[in-house]
Write a protein that holds these residues in place. Structure first.
Motif, short mmCIF file in Angstrom:
data_model
loop_
_atom_site.label_atom_id
_atom_site.label_comp_id
_atom_site.label_asym_id
_atom_site.label_seq_id
_atom_site.Cartn_x
_atom_site.Cartn_y
_atom_site.Cartn_z
N ALA A 87 29.28 -4.00 50.22
CA ALA A 87 29.87 -2.50 50.25
C ALA A 87 29.70 -2.06 48.53
N GLY A 88 29.35 -3.00 47.68
CA GLY A 88 29.14 -2.39 46.41
C GLY A 88 28.14 -1.28 46.31
N GLY A 89 28.57 -0.52 45.39
CA GLY A 89 27.53 0.81 45.17
C GLY A 89 27.55 1.53 46.52
N THR A 90 28.28 1.47 47.32
CA THR A 90 28.17 2.47 48.72
C THR A 90 29.52 3.45 48.74
N PRO A 91 29.29 4.26 49.55
CA PRO A 91 30.73 5.29 49.45
C PRO A 91 32.03 4.36 49.84
#
Length: 181
Positions: free
Chosen positions: A90-94
């Protein structure tokens, strides 16, 4: 919801949503003539709590993306729901941003190539800690139910550890799959 029997189908909460479809909680509450909602309290990277670290198979000190929400029923708090995702997922995602995720987390995870195939839930009870009491409007000495839901892909990759905290007095029944199946 203290004392209310709330029998819930788990499958809608684990399935990606169609474009324009509201979230599973809002839909479920509406079917019962109630108003479901949620308030995002925090989103971003944090060090993984021990129970989450163990569930996701992470190393000590490893960070996760968390989305902390206060779940509301008719504008009253009924649950704290923290969803934790490995940074590699999930890093760098919404999911790491403090805003609504169109279609919800499950839909975004599917778009990222992560589809939940196995869910394991662990339920425990205990006294509410101060932060839980404040958010849920509970008196000191109040008991809560804690549900840890781990979601893995078909190849066993853990993609989410959700920790839900609910006041005691709730009867929870989660059903996976269709009746008669």
């Amino acid at each position: 919801m203290a004392g209310d029997a709330w029998i819930s189908e788990a499958a809608p909460y684990l399935a990606p949503r169609e474009s324009g479809q509201s979230d599973a909680w809002t839909d479920e509450a509406a079917r019962r003539g109630r108003r479901g909602g949620q308030r995002l309290l925090h989103a971003g990277e944090v060090e993984a709590p021990e129970v989450v670290r163990a569930a996701l198979g992470l190393s000590v000190g490893e960070r996760v993306v968390v989305r902390r929400r206060l779940i509301l029923l008719d504008d009253l708090p009924v649950e704290l729901a923290d969803s934790y995702y490995p940074v590699s997922v999930a890093g760098g995602t919404p999911l790491a941003e403090p805003r609504k995720v169109p279609g919800g987390a499950v839909t975004l995870l599917k778009e990222l190539g992560y589809v939940g195939a196995e869910v394991v839930e662990d339920v425990s009870a205990g006294l509410a800690v101060e932060e839980e009491r404040v958010h849920l409007g509970l008196a000191e000495g109040s008991a809560v139910l804690r549900l840890l839901r781990l979601t893995r892909t078909a190849d066993g990759t853990p993609v989410e550890a959700a920790l839900m905290v609910m006041p005691d007095g709730r009867h929870l029944t989660y059903r996976l799959g269709k009746r008669g199946a």
